[in-house]
Scaffold this active site. Structure first.
Site, PDB file in Angstrom:
ATOM      1  N   GLU A 273       0.709  -1.173   0.020  1.00  0.00           N
ATOM      2  CA  GLU A 273       0.021   0.109   0.107  1.00  0.00           C
ATOM      3  C   GLU A 273       0.888   1.273   0.011  1.00  0.00           C
ATOM      4  OE1 GLU A 273      -2.771  -0.419   3.187  1.00  0.00           O
ATOM      5  OE2 GLU A 273      -3.810  -1.997   2.189  1.00  0.00           O
TER       6      GLU A 273
ATOM      7  N   CYS B 156      -2.142  -4.648  -5.462  1.00  0.00           N
ATOM      8  CA  CYS B 156      -2.631  -6.125  -4.833  1.00  0.00           C
ATOM      9  C   CYS B 156      -1.599  -7.142  -4.933  1.00  0.00           C
ATOM     10  CB  CYS B 156      -3.795  -6.535  -5.742  1.00  0.00           C
ATOM     11  SG  CYS B 156      -5.276  -5.422  -5.423  1.00  0.00           S
TER      12      CYS B 156
ATOM     13  N   GLU C  56      -1.620 -10.137  -5.762  1.00  0.00           N
ATOM     14  CA  GLU C  56      -1.808 -10.715  -7.143  1.00  0.00           C
ATOM     15  C   GLU C  56      -0.997 -10.147  -8.023  1.00  0.00           C
ATOM     16  OE1 GLU C  56      -4.320  -9.911  -5.173  1.00  0.00           O
ATOM     17  OE2 GLU C  56      -6.105 -11.124  -5.769  1.00  0.00           O
TER      18      GLU C  56
ATOM     19  N   CYS D 205      -9.640  -8.935  -7.212  1.00  0.00           N
ATOM     20  CA  CYS D 205     -10.473  -7.906  -7.607  1.00  0.00           C
ATOM     21  C   CYS D 205     -10.513  -8.009  -9.208  1.00  0.00           C
ATOM     22  CB  CYS D 205      -9.875  -6.610  -7.266  1.00  0.00           C
ATOM     23  SG  CYS D 205      -8.277  -5.895  -8.022  1.00  0.00           S
TER      24      CYS D 205
ATOM     25  N   CYS E  12      -7.065  -7.249 -11.106  1.00  0.00           N
ATOM     26  CA  CYS E  12      -6.311  -8.217 -11.029  1.00  0.00           C
ATOM     27  C   CYS E  12      -6.690  -9.507 -11.950  1.00  0.00           C
ATOM     28  CB  CYS E  12      -5.910  -8.932  -9.637  1.00  0.00           C
ATOM     29  SG  CYS E  12      -4.807  -7.743  -8.658  1.00  0.00           S
TER      30      CYS E  12
HETATM   31  N1  THU Z   1      -5.974  -6.824  -2.160  1.00  0.00           N
HETATM   32  C1  THU Z   1      -5.153  -7.783  -2.462  1.00  0.00           C
HETATM   33  O1  THU Z   1      -3.908  -7.584  -2.463  1.00  0.00           O
HETATM   34  N2  THU Z   1      -5.881  -8.577  -3.218  1.00  0.00           N
HETATM   35  C2  THU Z   1      -7.215  -8.679  -3.557  1.00  0.00           C
HETATM   36  O2  THU Z   1      -7.463  -9.781  -3.900  1.00  0.00           O
HETATM   37  C3  THU Z   1      -7.914  -7.864  -2.695  1.00  0.00           C
HETATM   38  C4  THU Z   1      -7.352  -6.592  -2.211  1.00  0.00           C
HETATM   39  C5  THU Z   1      -5.462  -5.662  -1.092  1.00  0.00           C
HETATM   40  C6  THU Z   1      -5.507  -4.246  -1.676  1.00  0.00           C
HETATM   41  C7  THU Z   1      -5.491  -3.344  -0.390  1.00  0.00           C
HETATM   42  O3  THU Z   1      -4.165  -3.168   0.059  1.00  0.00           O
HETATM   43  C8  THU Z   1      -6.177  -4.274   0.749  1.00  0.00           C
HETATM   44  O4  THU Z   1      -6.129  -5.768   0.153  1.00  0.00           O
HETATM   45  C9  THU Z   1      -7.581  -3.836   1.083  1.00  0.00           C
HETATM   46  O5  THU Z   1      -8.134  -3.841  -0.101  1.00  0.00           O
END
Ligand code: THU
Length: 135
Positions: A44, A53, A55, A88, A91
């Site tokens: 983040e 993310c 992925e 998401c 991704c």
């Molecule tokens: N996030 C992921 O890394 N992968 C997912 O499949 C869903 C969301 C992360 C993005 C963000 O840093 C946190 O999870 C909250 O949304």
């Protein structure tokens, strides 16, 4: 490699996530055709939209480092989730691009909860019907 082993690697990678803003750590483990496993986690940023993310970190690292090796599977898991973590929409587009880049060899997407015991599996193409594509 068994799904359970790949999920364990995703959960381990999630421990190294940088998620101070959401508090939701995610790990992803990519299995390549030669058995190599490449991991990623969410990264983040205080400028929220700049975060990545897990992925995308894992898939992009795999494709940047081993462009000649097909991706067979990706496991996604979070120690902060009681239900299986699903990728998401963005991704899913990235996963589909990887499928196209490896001559339509599909990618198994294994989605797990915090225990690694509860998981679902789908193909990358199944996760994104009517994907954005053009010719
Ligand atoms: N996030 C992921 O890394 N992968 C997912 O499949 C869903 C969301 C992360 C993005 C963000 O840093 C946190 O999870 C909250 O949304």
């Amino acid at each position: 490699m068994e799904n359970k082993q790949l999920i364990a690697k995703a959960l381990e990678a999630a421990q190294r996530a940088w998620a101070p803003y959401s508090g939701f750590r995610v790990g992803a483990a990519v299995l390549l055709e030669d058995g190599t496993v490449v991991c990623g986690n969410n990264q983040e940023n205080r400028a929220y939209p700049l975060g990545s993310c897990a992925e995308r970190v894992a898939v992009n690292f795999a494709r940047a480092t081993y462009p000649a090796l097909k991706i067979e599977a990706i496991a996604i898991a979070s120690p902060d989730s009681a239900v299986p973590v699903t990728p998401c929409g963005g991704c899913r587009e990235v996963l589909l691009e990887a499928v196209r880049a490896q001559h339509n060899c599909d990618i198994r997407v294994v989605m797990a909860d915090r225990t690694g015991e509860l998981y679902r599996e789908a193909l990358a193409t199944e996760l994104l019907p009517f994907a954005f594509e053009f010719k």
